[in-house]
Design a protein around this motif. Structure first.
Motif, mmCIF file in Angstrom:
data_model
loop_
_atom_site.group_PDB
_atom_site.id
_atom_site.type_symbol
_atom_site.label_atom_id
_atom_site.label_comp_id
_atom_site.label_asym_id
_atom_site.label_seq_id
_atom_site.Cartn_x
_atom_site.Cartn_y
_atom_site.Cartn_z
ATOM 1 N N THR A 79 0.782 -1.035 -0.032
ATOM 2 C CA THR A 79 -0.122 0.127 -0.142
ATOM 3 C C THR A 79 1.001 1.216 -0.087
ATOM 4 O O THR A 79 2.113 1.146 0.362
ATOM 5 N N TYR A 80 0.271 2.353 -0.491
ATOM 6 C CA TYR A 80 0.849 3.644 -0.065
ATOM 7 C C TYR A 80 -0.036 4.328 0.826
ATOM 8 O O TYR A 80 -1.240 4.105 0.926
ATOM 9 N N ASN A 81 0.719 5.052 1.835
ATOM 10 C CA ASN A 81 0.385 5.655 3.042
ATOM 11 C C ASN A 81 0.367 7.101 2.586
ATOM 12 O O ASN A 81 1.739 7.684 2.927
ATOM 13 N N LEU A 82 -0.351 7.865 2.313
ATOM 14 C CA LEU A 82 -0.448 9.319 1.956
ATOM 15 C C LEU A 82 -0.814 10.090 3.445
ATOM 16 O O LEU A 82 -1.786 9.763 3.880
ATOM 17 N N VAL A 83 0.015 10.980 3.918
ATOM 18 C CA VAL A 83 -0.051 11.594 5.191
ATOM 19 C C VAL A 83 -0.161 13.134 5.142
ATOM 20 O O VAL A 83 0.911 13.840 4.576
ATOM 21 N N LEU A 84 -1.106 13.539 5.650
ATOM 22 C CA LEU A 84 -1.276 15.224 5.931
ATOM 23 C C LEU A 84 -1.237 15.495 7.256
ATOM 24 O O LEU A 84 -1.977 15.175 8.267
ATOM 25 N N VAL A 85 -0.027 16.279 7.366
ATOM 26 C CA VAL A 85 0.432 16.694 8.798
ATOM 27 C C VAL A 85 -0.467 18.064 9.206
ATOM 28 O O VAL A 85 -0.831 18.842 8.345
ATOM 29 N N GLN A 86 -1.075 18.008 10.491
ATOM 30 C CA GLN A 86 -2.122 19.057 10.916
ATOM 31 C C GLN A 86 -1.252 19.898 11.801
ATOM 32 O O GLN A 86 -1.518 21.255 11.797
#
Length: 335
Positions: free
Chosen positions: A83-90
């Motif tokens: 899988t690819y894990n796309l991460v958005l930091v908040q």
């Protein structure tokens, strides 16, 4: 309201303080893509996570004290969901080390992790918890070759345009889940797949280090994403697609010939797949077959029925009746 999209929630606040990090460490080692976890905050470790299941895709939110996660070669051999894990930091920062590279991502930054490649992640915050949103998407859902997406792993992705649209969608999706039903999962998963594909294609297309063949593949992906987003439009033709991408119709046909198909055939296949899915959707039981067909550009019910029967060997009304009768989602074999 009915049953919601499948959702899981976990917080360490429900555990005795001495056991909190031990539980987190065990949970991280038991993921589909296992990680080793360590921290300087063993006593009273705080973590809160929610996960939404959207068919084949998982969307998660996490608020956590500073923590280090290692995805090692040993753990990859142990289990790799590909899988690819796309991460958005908040809030806070996430530092990433891989191969001989290092990067740090702050609020509003997007980056990609690959479950098949080793890396180390370090979540850090000087005030409050580190918070982020993530998407775990199987590689097989993206038509772009893995060898090309590898160029994006670890890079800070653009923050404007498609990336901003994807980030906003993730925030909205995870802010209030009470209105979503199980039948919404595949639809939301399709939206996320399309947005992720479009973002990857756009980012790769602007990468000057890519070979011409890679640029061509990203163009094909962008075209396919455009088609999937315009299946409802009966005016969707090869000429319209070519004009939208500033290429000739003959060049467009050559791009699809590389994959052994034609533009028109691929458009028809995608329309039929979406219509087939909606025919078994419990939320659309009162929608007529002609209405569903029209949602995907079939303006003549008889033409839709012929195309469906030709593709799957069964009439749409019989396929729908069979699904209702046994409560299943039959998969007619394509002809």
């Amino acid at each position: 309201m009915g049953v919601k999209v499948l959702e899981f929630e976990f917080t360490t606040e429900d555990l005795p303080a001495p056991d909190q990090f031990d539980y987190v460490r065990a949970a991280m080692s038991d993921l589909p893509a296992p990680h080793d976890a360590s921290t300087d905050h063993i006593d009273g470790f705080r973590l809160h996570q929610r996960k939404l299941n959207l068919d084949l895709i998982w969307v998660w939110t996490m608020a956590v004290q500073p923590i280090t996660l290692r995805r090692t070669a040993r753990l990859i051999r142990q289990a790799d969901p590909e899988t690819y894990n796309l991460v958005l930091v908040q809030h806070g920062t996430i530092g990433r080390t891989w191969s001989r590279h290092e990067a740090t991502y702050g609020p509003h930054d997007l980056h990609v992790n690959d479950s098949s490649q080793p890396y180390v992640l370090r979540a850090h915050s000087t005030q409050g918890l580190v918070t982020c949103i993530g998407v775990e998407i199987p590689k097989k859902l993206l038509s772009l070759p893995v060898t090309e997406i590898d160029h994006l792993v670890g890079k800070r992705l653009p923050s404007q345009g498609i990336a901003a649209l994807l980030g906003g969608f993730l925030v909205q999706l995870t802010t209030n889940t009470s209105a979503y039903r199980p039948s919404d999962g595949p639809r939301l998963g399709t939206v996320l797949t399309d947005l992720t594909s479009a973002l990857f294609a756009h980012t790769l297309e602007t990468d000057s280090t890519l070979a011409p063949d890679s640029r061509q593949r990203t163009l094909i992906l962008r075209i396919r994403t455009f088609i999937q987003q315009h299946l409802h439009d009966p005016r969707l033709t090869p000429g319209m697609v070519a004009a939208a991408h500033h290429i000739s119709t003959s060049y467009l046909h050559r791009l699809f010939q590389r994959d052994g198909t034609t533009v028109a055939a691929w458009i028809r296949e995608q329309r039929l797949k979406r219509a087939r899915r909606d025919l078994t959707d419990p939320a659309l039981t009162t929608a007529s077959i002609s209405h569903i067909a029209a949602q995907y550009g079939f303006t003549h019910p008889a033409a839709f029925s012929r195309a469906f029967r030709t593709a799957y060997g069964i009439a749409p009304k019989d396929y729908r009746h069979q699904a209702r009768a046994d409560g299943s989602h039959p998969e007619p074999a394509p002809r």
